[in-house]
Design a protein around this motif. Structure first.
Motif, PDB file in Angstrom:
ATOM      1  N   VAL A 157      51.568  68.789  24.498  1.00 53.43           N
ATOM      2  CA  VAL A 157      52.591  67.779  24.221  1.00 53.43           C
ATOM      3  C   VAL A 157      53.071  67.970  22.790  1.00 53.43           C
ATOM      4  CG1 VAL A 157      51.703  66.074  25.861  1.00 53.43           C
ATOM      5  CG2 VAL A 157      50.807  66.137  23.521  1.00 53.43           C
ATOM      6  N   PRO A 158      54.286  67.529  22.486  1.00 52.49           N
ATOM      7  CA  PRO A 158      54.785  67.704  21.118  1.00 52.49           C
ATOM      8  C   PRO A 158      54.149  66.758  20.102  1.00 52.49           C
ATOM      9  CG  PRO A 158      56.417  66.580  22.461  1.00 52.49           C
ATOM     10  CD  PRO A 158      55.337  67.017  23.396  1.00 52.49           C
ATOM     11  N   TYR A 159      53.713  65.570  20.558  1.00 53.19           N
ATOM     12  CA  TYR A 159      53.212  64.574  19.625  1.00 53.19           C
ATOM     13  C   TYR A 159      51.883  63.995  20.104  1.00 53.19           C
ATOM     14  CZ  TYR A 159      58.202  64.759  18.594  1.00 53.19           C
ATOM     15  OH  TYR A 159      59.468  65.192  18.338  1.00 53.19           O
ATOM     16  N   VAL A 160      51.011  63.702  19.141  1.00 57.22           N
ATOM     17  CA  VAL A 160      49.723  63.068  19.435  1.00 57.22           C
ATOM     18  C   VAL A 160      49.530  61.904  18.467  1.00 57.22           C
ATOM     19  CG1 VAL A 160      47.214  63.315  19.371  1.00 57.22           C
ATOM     20  CG2 VAL A 160      48.621  65.123  20.366  1.00 57.22           C
ATOM     21  N   ALA A 161      49.244  60.737  19.020  1.00 57.28           N
ATOM     22  CA  ALA A 161      48.955  59.552  18.207  1.00 57.28           C
ATOM     23  C   ALA A 161      47.473  59.222  18.308  1.00 57.28           C
ATOM     24  CB  ALA A 161      49.793  58.366  18.671  1.00 57.28           C
ATOM     25  N   VAL A 162      46.899  58.755  17.210  1.00 57.63           N
ATOM     26  CA  VAL A 162      45.508  58.314  17.199  1.00 57.63           C
ATOM     27  C   VAL A 162      45.483  56.841  16.798  1.00 57.63           C
ATOM     28  CG1 VAL A 162      43.208  58.622  16.215  1.00 57.63           C
ATOM     29  CG2 VAL A 162      44.694  60.611  16.590  1.00 57.63           C
ATOM     30  N   ILE A 163      44.865  56.019  17.644  1.00 61.29           N
ATOM     31  CA  ILE A 163      44.766  54.578  17.400  1.00 61.29           C
ATOM     32  C   ILE A 163      43.329  54.151  17.640  1.00 61.29           C
ATOM     33  CG2 ILE A 163      45.592  52.286  18.056  1.00 61.29           C
ATOM     34  CD1 ILE A 163      48.108  53.621  19.182  1.00 61.29           C
ATOM     35  N   ASP A 164      42.710  53.538  16.659  1.00 56.14           N
ATOM     36  CA  ASP A 164      41.361  53.023  16.848  1.00 56.14           C
ATOM     37  C   ASP A 164      41.382  51.835  17.794  1.00 56.14           C
ATOM     38  OD1 ASP A 164      40.196  54.925  15.277  1.00 56.14           O
ATOM     39  OD2 ASP A 164      40.030  53.656  13.494  1.00 56.14           O
ATOM     40  N   ILE A 165      40.277  51.611  18.481  1.00 61.42           N
ATOM     41  CA  ILE A 165      40.239  50.584  19.509  1.00 61.42           C
ATOM     42  C   ILE A 165      40.325  49.170  18.926  1.00 61.42           C
ATOM     43  CG2 ILE A 165      37.728  50.414  19.538  1.00 61.42           C
ATOM     44  CD1 ILE A 165      40.236  50.099  22.502  1.00 61.42           C
ATOM     45  N   ASP A 166      40.036  49.006  17.641  1.00 58.81           N
ATOM     46  CA  ASP A 166      40.154  47.677  17.038  1.00 58.81           C
ATOM     47  C   ASP A 166      41.546  47.442  16.452  1.00 58.81           C
ATOM     48  OD1 ASP A 166      39.925  49.465  14.976  1.00 58.81           O
ATOM     49  OD2 ASP A 166      38.483  48.290  13.818  1.00 58.81           O
ATOM     50  N   GLN A 167      42.500  48.299  16.807  1.00 58.19           N
ATOM     51  CA  GLN A 167      43.876  48.148  16.344  1.00 58.19           C
ATOM     52  C   GLN A 167      44.811  47.870  17.515  1.00 58.19           C
ATOM     53  OE1 GLN A 167      44.293  52.011  14.471  1.00 58.19           O
ATOM     54  NE2 GLN A 167      44.005  51.127  12.443  1.00 58.19           N
ATOM     55  N   THR A 168      45.874  47.137  17.235  1.00 59.28           N
ATOM     56  CA  THR A 168      46.919  46.882  18.223  1.00 59.28           C
ATOM     57  C   THR A 168      48.246  47.397  17.664  1.00 59.28           C
ATOM     58  OG1 THR A 168      45.791  44.886  19.004  1.00 59.28           O
ATOM     59  CG2 THR A 168      48.106  45.143  19.599  1.00 59.28           C
ATOM     60  N   PRO A 169      48.823  48.443  18.234  1.00 53.20           N
ATOM     61  CA  PRO A 169      50.068  48.998  17.678  1.00 53.20           C
ATOM     62  C   PRO A 169      51.255  48.080  17.910  1.00 53.20           C
ATOM     63  CG  PRO A 169      49.539  50.060  19.759  1.00 53.20           C
ATOM     64  CD  PRO A 169      48.377  49.159  19.443  1.00 53.20           C
ATOM     65  N   ALA A 170      52.207  48.138  17.002  1.00 53.50           N
ATOM     66  CA  ALA A 170      53.458  47.404  17.171  1.00 53.50           C
ATOM     67  C   ALA A 170      54.259  48.019  18.312  1.00 53.50           C
ATOM     68  CB  ALA A 170      54.265  47.435  15.879  1.00 53.50           C
ATOM     69  N   PRO A 171      55.108  47.224  18.984  1.00 51.21           N
ATOM     70  CA  PRO A 171      55.883  47.751  20.119  1.00 51.21           C
ATOM     71  C   PRO A 171      56.737  48.964  19.768  1.00 51.21           C
ATOM     72  CG  PRO A 171      55.983  45.354  20.061  1.00 51.21           C
ATOM     73  CD  PRO A 171      55.302  45.776  18.792  1.00 51.21           C
ATOM     74  N   ASP A 172      57.223  49.060  18.528  1.00 52.24           N
ATOM     75  CA  ASP A 172      58.103  50.164  18.133  1.00 52.24           C
ATOM     76  C   ASP A 172      57.357  51.303  17.436  1.00 52.24           C
ATOM     77  OD1 ASP A 172      60.225  48.720  19.122  1.00 52.24           O
ATOM     78  OD2 ASP A 172      60.708  47.810  17.184  1.00 52.24           O
ATOM     79  N   PHE A 173      56.040  51.255  17.453  1.00 54.06           N
ATOM     80  CA  PHE A 173      55.233  52.239  16.715  1.00 54.06           C
ATOM     81  C   PHE A 173      55.590  53.669  17.094  1.00 54.06           C
ATOM     82  CE2 PHE A 173      51.113  54.672  16.922  1.00 54.06           C
ATOM     83  CZ  PHE A 173      51.108  55.041  15.589  1.00 54.06           C
ATOM     84  N   LEU A 174      55.539  53.997  18.378  1.00 56.34           N
ATOM     85  CA  LEU A 174      55.786  55.371  18.818  1.00 56.34           C
ATOM     86  C   LEU A 174      57.266  55.734  18.762  1.00 56.34           C
ATOM     87  CD1 LEU A 174      53.311  55.719  21.820  1.00 56.34           C
ATOM     88  CD2 LEU A 174      53.059  56.575  19.494  1.00 56.34           C
ATOM     89  N   ARG A 175      58.137  54.790  19.077  1.00 57.30           N
ATOM     90  CA  ARG A 175      59.574  55.088  19.072  1.00 57.30           C
ATOM     91  C   ARG A 175      60.048  55.473  17.671  1.00 57.30           C
ATOM     92  NH1 ARG A 175      60.082  50.806  23.069  1.00 57.30           N
ATOM     93  NH2 ARG A 175      60.345  49.281  21.418  1.00 57.30           N
ATOM     94  N   GLU A 176      59.632  54.713  16.679  1.00 56.65           N
ATOM     95  CA  GLU A 176      60.097  54.972  15.318  1.00 56.65           C
ATOM     96  C   GLU A 176      59.461  56.227  14.716  1.00 56.65           C
ATOM     97  OE1 GLU A 176      59.975  51.689  12.698  1.00 56.65           O
ATOM     98  OE2 GLU A 176      61.125  50.364  14.003  1.00 56.65           O
TER      99      GLU A 176
END
Length: 241
Positions: A157-176
């Motif tokens: 895949v072109p992009y990889v995101a890492v998010i810890d389980i105790d975090q909640t990403p914002a709705p626009d996190f990946l889009r932006e």
């Protein structure tokens, strides 16, 4: 502040040398302690200077990326990696649902569970229902980094995101973030800040949030301008192309 730190350090070193070489009224232990003390002071002075430079760069040279980054859809497939290790089951399930809800249809979520205790059946069942990929390792080689590297070598895949389980990403996190990566292919990764949601109920969280401001709003922006920014290993999106 940085200039004053350097001035006092120079005065202190000169005074220590004068005492050791001219007055000769100290013991070997005194000289050793003095030397280590001023080495530590020099290190603090260097930190002060680099902090000032980062602050100056973040204020005068770091460009605003918010207004020109938002697009309605993702720019390519994103693999979202969520490491887990012996966290509370209720929190894991709640945050996995939040991550799934905010990730979008163009994302594949990988739950990297290295847990060594408890029953993972509820988490496995949730992953199956939501279409998330569940991976469990037995040896835990490399710990969190090992879990990430274990799945990274299998991704295309072109992009990889890492998010810890105790975090909640914002709705626009990946889009932006993916929009910024697509706009400039030379960017290796985008490190975003994190915000504590319980600062009104915990003094420890409030102090931690203040530290986050210094790190993310000053140091990382200044280092980004200088091309020396490093990844924190979470709340980050990497460009694999």
């Amino acid at each position: 502040m940085s200039i004053l730190s350097i001035v006092f350090i120079i005065i202190g070193i000169a005074s220590a040398l004068y005492s050791a070489l001219i007055l000769k009224n100290g013991t070997t232990f005194d000289y050793m302690f003095t030397a280590w003390f001023w080495i530590a002071s020099v290190f603090f002075g260097i930190q002060s200077v680099t902090y000032f430079l980062s602050f100056h760069r973040s204020v005068t040279e770091y460009t605003d990326t918010i207004h020109d980054s938002y697009v309605p859809g993702l720019r390519g497939k994103v693999a979202v990696l969520v490491p887990i290790f012996n966290e509370e089951e209720e929190m894991v399930i709640t945050n996995l649902v939040a991550i799934y809800s905010n990730a979008g249809e163009d994302s594949d979520i990988y739950v990297l569970d290295d847990s060594t205790r408890g029953d993972s059946a509820p988490i496995i069942d949730l992953c199956r229902k939501l279409g998330m990929k569940y991976i469990h390792r037995e040896n835990r080689s490399g710990y969190k980094a090992g879990a990430l590297n274990n799945v990274l070598k299998t991704l295309e895949v072109p992009y990889v995101a890492v998010i810890d389980i105790d975090q909640t990403p914002a709705p626009d996190f990946l889009r932006e973030t993916t929009a910024l990566l697509a706009k400039d292919p030379k960017i290796g990764f985008i490190q975003v800040p994190q915000v504590y949601s319980n600062t009104d109920s915990s003094i420890l969280a409030e102090i931690a949030q203040a530290q986050q401001f210094i790190f993310y709003d000053i140091l990382t922006e200044g280092k980004s301008v200088a091309g020396t920014l490093f990844s924190c290993g979470t709340n980050v999106v990497y460009n694999l192309d």
